[in-house]
Design a protein around this motif. Structure first.
Motif, PDB file in Angstrom:
ATOM      1  N   ARG A  59      38.189 119.714  51.037  1.00 46.16           N
ATOM      2  CA  ARG A  59      38.402 119.110  52.357  1.00 46.16           C
ATOM      3  C   ARG A  59      39.129 120.049  53.306  1.00 46.16           C
ATOM      4  N   THR A  60      38.748 121.324  53.273  1.00 46.70           N
ATOM      5  CA  THR A  60      39.312 122.284  54.213  1.00 46.70           C
ATOM      6  C   THR A  60      38.186 122.938  55.009  1.00 46.70           C
ATOM      7  N   LEU A  61      38.532 123.464  56.161  1.00 45.00           N
ATOM      8  CA  LEU A  61      37.602 124.215  56.996  1.00 45.00           C
ATOM      9  C   LEU A  61      38.088 125.658  57.037  1.00 45.00           C
ATOM     10  N   SER A  65      42.538 119.325  55.972  1.00 44.49           N
ATOM     11  CA  SER A  65      42.428 118.076  56.732  1.00 44.49           C
ATOM     12  C   SER A  65      43.493 117.078  56.295  1.00 44.49           C
ATOM     13  N   ASP A  66      44.173 117.379  55.192  1.00 43.34           N
ATOM     14  CA  ASP A  66      45.276 116.534  54.727  1.00 43.34           C
ATOM     15  C   ASP A  66      46.149 117.370  53.800  1.00 43.34           C
ATOM     16  N   ALA A  67      47.335 116.872  53.538  1.00 39.61           N
ATOM     17  CA  ALA A  67      48.290 117.617  52.717  1.00 39.61           C
ATOM     18  C   ALA A  67      47.875 117.646  51.255  1.00 39.61           C
ATOM     19  N   THR A  79      53.228 115.537  57.989  1.00 46.05           N
ATOM     20  CA  THR A  79      53.865 114.997  59.200  1.00 46.05           C
ATOM     21  C   THR A  79      53.411 115.715  60.465  1.00 46.05           C
ATOM     22  N   GLU A  80      52.385 116.536  60.338  1.00 47.59           N
ATOM     23  CA  GLU A  80      51.940 117.331  61.499  1.00 47.59           C
ATOM     24  C   GLU A  80      51.521 116.459  62.672  1.00 47.59           C
ATOM     25  N   THR A 107      45.137 118.526  61.742  1.00 50.57           N
ATOM     26  CA  THR A 107      44.465 117.888  60.607  1.00 50.57           C
ATOM     27  C   THR A 107      43.342 116.980  61.083  1.00 50.57           C
ATOM     28  N   ALA A 108      43.561 116.262  62.173  1.00 52.77           N
ATOM     29  CA  ALA A 108      42.504 115.400  62.715  1.00 52.77           C
ATOM     30  C   ALA A 108      41.338 116.229  63.226  1.00 52.77           C
ATOM     31  N   ALA A 109      41.628 117.373  63.841  1.00 53.28           N
ATOM     32  CA  ALA A 109      40.556 118.245  64.336  1.00 53.28           C
ATOM     33  C   ALA A 109      39.732 118.792  63.179  1.00 53.28           C
ATOM     34  N   VAL A 110      40.400 119.194  62.089  1.00 60.82           N
ATOM     35  CA  VAL A 110      39.670 119.694  60.921  1.00 60.82           C
ATOM     36  C   VAL A 110      38.788 118.597  60.332  1.00 60.82           C
ATOM     37  N   ALA A 111      39.336 117.392  60.206  1.00 58.02           N
ATOM     38  CA  ALA A 111      38.552 116.276  59.659  1.00 58.02           C
ATOM     39  C   ALA A 111      37.310 116.023  60.498  1.00 58.02           C
ATOM     40  N   ALA A 112      37.447 116.125  61.829  1.00 56.82           N
ATOM     41  CA  ALA A 112      36.301 115.910  62.713  1.00 56.82           C
ATOM     42  C   ALA A 112      35.300 117.054  62.642  1.00 56.82           C
ATOM     43  N   ALA A 113      35.794 118.258  62.355  1.00 60.99           N
ATOM     44  CA  ALA A 113      34.927 119.445  62.363  1.00 60.99           C
ATOM     45  C   ALA A 113      34.214 119.680  61.040  1.00 60.99           C
ATOM     46  N   LEU A 114      34.676 119.057  59.967  1.00 61.25           N
ATOM     47  CA  LEU A 114      34.050 119.284  58.662  1.00 61.25           C
ATOM     48  C   LEU A 114      32.608 118.775  58.670  1.00 61.25           C
ATOM     49  N   PRO A 115      31.695 119.519  58.054  1.00 60.83           N
ATOM     50  CA  PRO A 115      30.316 119.033  57.959  1.00 60.83           C
ATOM     51  C   PRO A 115      30.258 117.799  57.070  1.00 60.83           C
TER      52      PRO A 115
END
Length: 448
Positions: A101-103, A108-110, A127-128, A196-204
């Motif tokens: 779950r990384t870009l 995208s989370d701890a 806490t980001e 983290t929210a941006a990464v979650a949205a950007a993940l395929p």
């Protein structure tokens, strides 16, 4: 009709192939390559009698260009996919699973980085979202500045740098967010409140499709097929010394008058050839820096107990000389039944060209010792092959997209000339195929 293709890498060879299709059998296509062979950073060699790619060895499977090209050329049976094993990351003196779950290593989370970074860093990631995010839609910055500010340096060094080092032979400090991570930049532009929210949205979206593909007998099969289908004349060991516009077309020294030109050269060579024709374009191209690397291929006894992983990426700051290992016999099923176990060790990142100057023996020793360290196995190679790649990979630094836009705008009025190459819109093989396609289309349309 005579067309000069300057640069015999994959971009130039694809352009020659497409031009043959568009212009027909009578066109005189001349590929001018300053090196001693065509193919650029695609090169299939041997180690211990086994065939092995010693440059690029895989392509991104979700892009369609390479599979489509293989089908066109009638060599689709060469397409292979990896075994599905994931790599490890060597960090803080031990091996860790590649975080999910990384870009490009940005989480995208701890929880995805638990075990790879310390508890303080995990808390900082968790806490980001409580801290304001300063992101400006017209800005571009290096990946390090963005990620280290939000998550700390451990995330950069242990998760992000190992992946960027594999793709660009660079680091988070030399790579810009917009060019390297466009989906992340788009999510931030759209108003993501935290990274983290941006990464979650950007993940395929999740998919069972293979991430990568390769060629069973190496990239030389593709190169040979392109050369055969294009029927181009390939002149190696020849550097183009001058490019000029003439009343009826172009002048390309040393071959003289031509009707069209594809410049499939690295950014510095492109800048040199455009210096008088298009000064603004030359300035833009000259601002693109290159990174060098070295590949050491090792042949080991077949029963060597290598880890059941596709490779091992090395975090920044580790006391090792290699930056990564591809456990080729584990990664690719078609290599698993060879007589020996095959491994690739990679050296060199942007700003560190020292490995280029090491002797072959020094490189093989470094590869063997570092591989022994990360696997815990005492190793003695049966054979080894060294391949140096000076200035092989463009660095997609902050502002790269603006630089390319300026370059393409400044050459738009040069009818019959087109640019191609890994410095434009992606360093991977699919992006290079796409750039060769586009360059051929531009030249053919101008001549029509």
């Amino acid at each position: 009709m005579r067309i000069a293709i300057v640069g015999g890498g994959i971009s130039g060879l694809v352009a020659a192939y497409r031009l043959r299709s568009r212009l027909g059998a009578d066109a005189d296509l001349v590929v001018l390559e300053r090196g001693e062979r065509a193919g650029g950073i695609l090169h299939t060699g041997e180690v211990g009698g086994e065939t092995m790619d010693l440059g690029a060895e895989a392509f991104v499977g979700r892009r369609p260009e390479v599979p489509a090209l293989l089908r066109e050329l009638g060599i689709e049976d060469q397409l292979v996919t990896p075994a599905g094993l994931r790599p490890l990351i060597w960090a803080d003196g031990s091996a860790h699973p590649l975080p999910p779950r990384t870009l490009m290593g940005i989480p995208s989370d701890a929880e995805s980085l638990r075990g790879l970074v310390d508890s303080d860093t995990l808390e900082r990631i968790a806490t980001e979202s409580t801290r304001p995010l300063a992101w400006y839609r017209d800005a571009d910055l290096d990946v390090h500045s963005l990620v280290a500010d939000r998550f700390g340096t451990q995330v950069v060094e242990r998760s992000v740098d190992p992946l960027l080092g594999g793709v660009y032979a660079g680091s988070s400090r030399s790579i810009g967010v917009r060019a390297a991570l466009p989906t992340l930049a788009a999510a931030l532009d759209a108003g993501a409140t935290c990274l983290t929210a941006a990464v979650a949205a950007a993940l395929p979206p999740p998919s069972d499709a293979p991430v990568f593909g390769g060629l069973r007998d190496g990239y030389r099969v593709l190169l040979d097929a392109l050369l055969d289908a294009s029927k181009a004349r390939v002149v190696t060991g020849t550097a183009v010394t001058r490019l000029a516009k003439s009343t009826r077309g172009w002048v390309v020294d040393p071959i003289g008058a031509v009707d069209g030109v594809v410049l499939a050269t690295p950014a510095p060579a492109t800048a040199r050839l455009l210096r008088h024709l298009a000064p603004a374009a030359a300035t833009a191209a000259a601002g693109i820096e290159l990174s060098s690397s070295v590949v050491v291929a090792l042949s080991l006894p077949h029963d060597t107990p290598l880890p059941q992983h596709s490779g091992i990426l090395v975090a920044t700051g580790e006391p090792l000389r290699a930056k990564a290992f591809t456990l080729s016999s584990r990664k690719w099923p078609h290599l698993a039944d060879r007589d020996t176990a095959l491994v690739r060790a990679s050296f060199g990142k942007f700003g560190d060209d020292k490995p280029l100057s090491w002797s072959d023996d020094e490189l093989v020793t470094a590869a063997t010792e570092d591989l022994s360290t990360v696997t815990g196995i005492a190793l003695t190679p049966l054979a080894a092959t060294v391949r140096r790649w000076p200035g092989a990979l463009a660095q997609y630094a902050p502002g790269h997209l603006d630089r390319i836009a300026e370059l393409e705008t400044a050459t738009a009025d040069l009818d019959g000339l087109a640019l191609a190459g890994a410095y434009l819109h992606g360093v991977g093989v699919p992006a290079c195929v796409a750039s060769g396609d586009a360059a051929a289309e531009r030249v053919a349309a101008a001549l029509a």
